[in-house]
Design a protein around this motif. Structure first.
Motif, PDB file in Angstrom:
ATOM      1  N   GLY A   1      12.566  32.548 -74.316  1.00 31.69           N
ATOM      2  CA  GLY A   1      13.339  33.222 -74.454  1.00 31.69           C
ATOM      3  C   GLY A   1      15.080  33.532 -73.931  1.00 31.69           C
ATOM      4  N   SER A   2      15.494  33.895 -73.955  1.00 30.18           N
ATOM      5  CA  SER A   2      16.986  33.864 -73.527  1.00 30.18           C
ATOM      6  C   SER A   2      17.253  33.553 -72.233  1.00 30.18           C
ATOM      7  N   GLY A   3      18.450  32.264 -72.007  1.00 24.80           N
ATOM      8  CA  GLY A   3      18.373  32.294 -70.192  1.00 24.80           C
ATOM      9  C   GLY A   3      17.150  31.180 -70.085  1.00 24.80           C
ATOM     10  N   SER A   4      16.247  31.226 -71.000  1.00 21.66           N
ATOM     11  CA  SER A   4      15.357  29.976 -70.839  1.00 21.66           C
ATOM     12  C   SER A   4      15.805  28.349 -70.548  1.00 21.66           C
TER      13      SER A   4
ATOM     14  N   ARG B   1      22.399  27.731 -80.777  1.00 24.19           N
ATOM     15  CA  ARG B   1      21.740  28.687 -80.471  1.00 24.19           C
ATOM     16  C   ARG B   1      21.567  28.287 -78.619  1.00 24.19           C
ATOM     17  N   ILE B   2      22.454  27.608 -78.208  1.00 21.45           N
ATOM     18  CA  ILE B   2      22.596  27.358 -76.957  1.00 21.45           C
ATOM     19  C   ILE B   2      23.708  27.106 -75.933  1.00 21.45           C
TER      20      ILE B   2
ATOM     21  N   SER C   1      18.683  28.864 -74.052  1.00 22.35           N
ATOM     22  CA  SER C   1      18.658  28.768 -75.363  1.00 22.35           C
ATOM     23  C   SER C   1      19.566  30.158 -75.219  1.00 22.35           C
ATOM     24  N   ARG C   2      19.963  31.125 -75.868  1.00 24.87           N
ATOM     25  CA  ARG C   2      20.773  31.659 -76.055  1.00 24.87           C
ATOM     26  C   ARG C   2      20.091  32.831 -76.756  1.00 24.87           C
ATOM     27  N   ARG C   3      18.129  32.416 -77.410  1.00 27.72           N
ATOM     28  CA  ARG C   3      16.741  33.278 -78.396  1.00 27.72           C
ATOM     29  C   ARG C   3      16.804  33.683 -77.022  1.00 27.72           C
TER      30      ARG C   3
END
Length: 139
Positions: free
Chosen positions: A18-21, A87-88, A137-139
């Motif tokens: 997810g986001s931040g990974s 989206r990174i 990742s931004r997701r």
């Protein structure tokens, strides 16, 4: 004996997904291909087709455009054009924005290639280790 999480990024305190990974290799390579293609298009439009087939100073303009684009967008939005589309993002290990100095230093090291392809633990290139950054990742 297992002393904790074993996924990439765990030692940095990042989530597994997810986001931040940590950003995947696929996303990072896609971002680089997009950035380079966009730099070729812009350099060709500004300096002419000689940037792609010539043998003079114009052949360096693709890299110059790549450097400027990576620096400006890295400092302003946390990632180049390709990274935004993939989206990174590049962030400091403490989670903050990388700022102008880190963005320019990182872009310069990417242009030199070697610091970007020497990769260590947690999928961090030498550029990221030296600058205290990580691609997430931004997701």
């Amino acid at each position: 004996m297992n002393d904790g999480p074993t996924f990439a990024g765990a030692r940095l305190g990042l989530p597994e997904k997810g986001s931040g990974s940590l950003a995947t290799w696929h996303a990072r390579i896609a971002a680089l291909v997009i950035d380079w293609a966009a730099s070729m298009i812009v350099a060709s439009a500004v300096f002419g087709p000689q940037v792609l087939v010539g043998h003079d100073w114009r052949t360096w303009m693709v890299m110059a455009v790549f450097f400027v684009e990576s620096t400006v967008l890295g400092a302003v939005v946390g990632g180049s054009f390709g990274k935004v589309l993939a989206r990174i993002a590049v962030v400091r290990l403490d989670g903050g924005r990388i700022g102008w100095a880190r963005a320019a230093s990182r872009a310069l090291m990417l242009c030199l290639v070697i610091p970007a392809v020497v990769v260590g633990a947690d999928r961090r290139a030498l550029t990221d280790v030296l600058l205290g950054t990580v691609v997430v990742s931004r997701r």
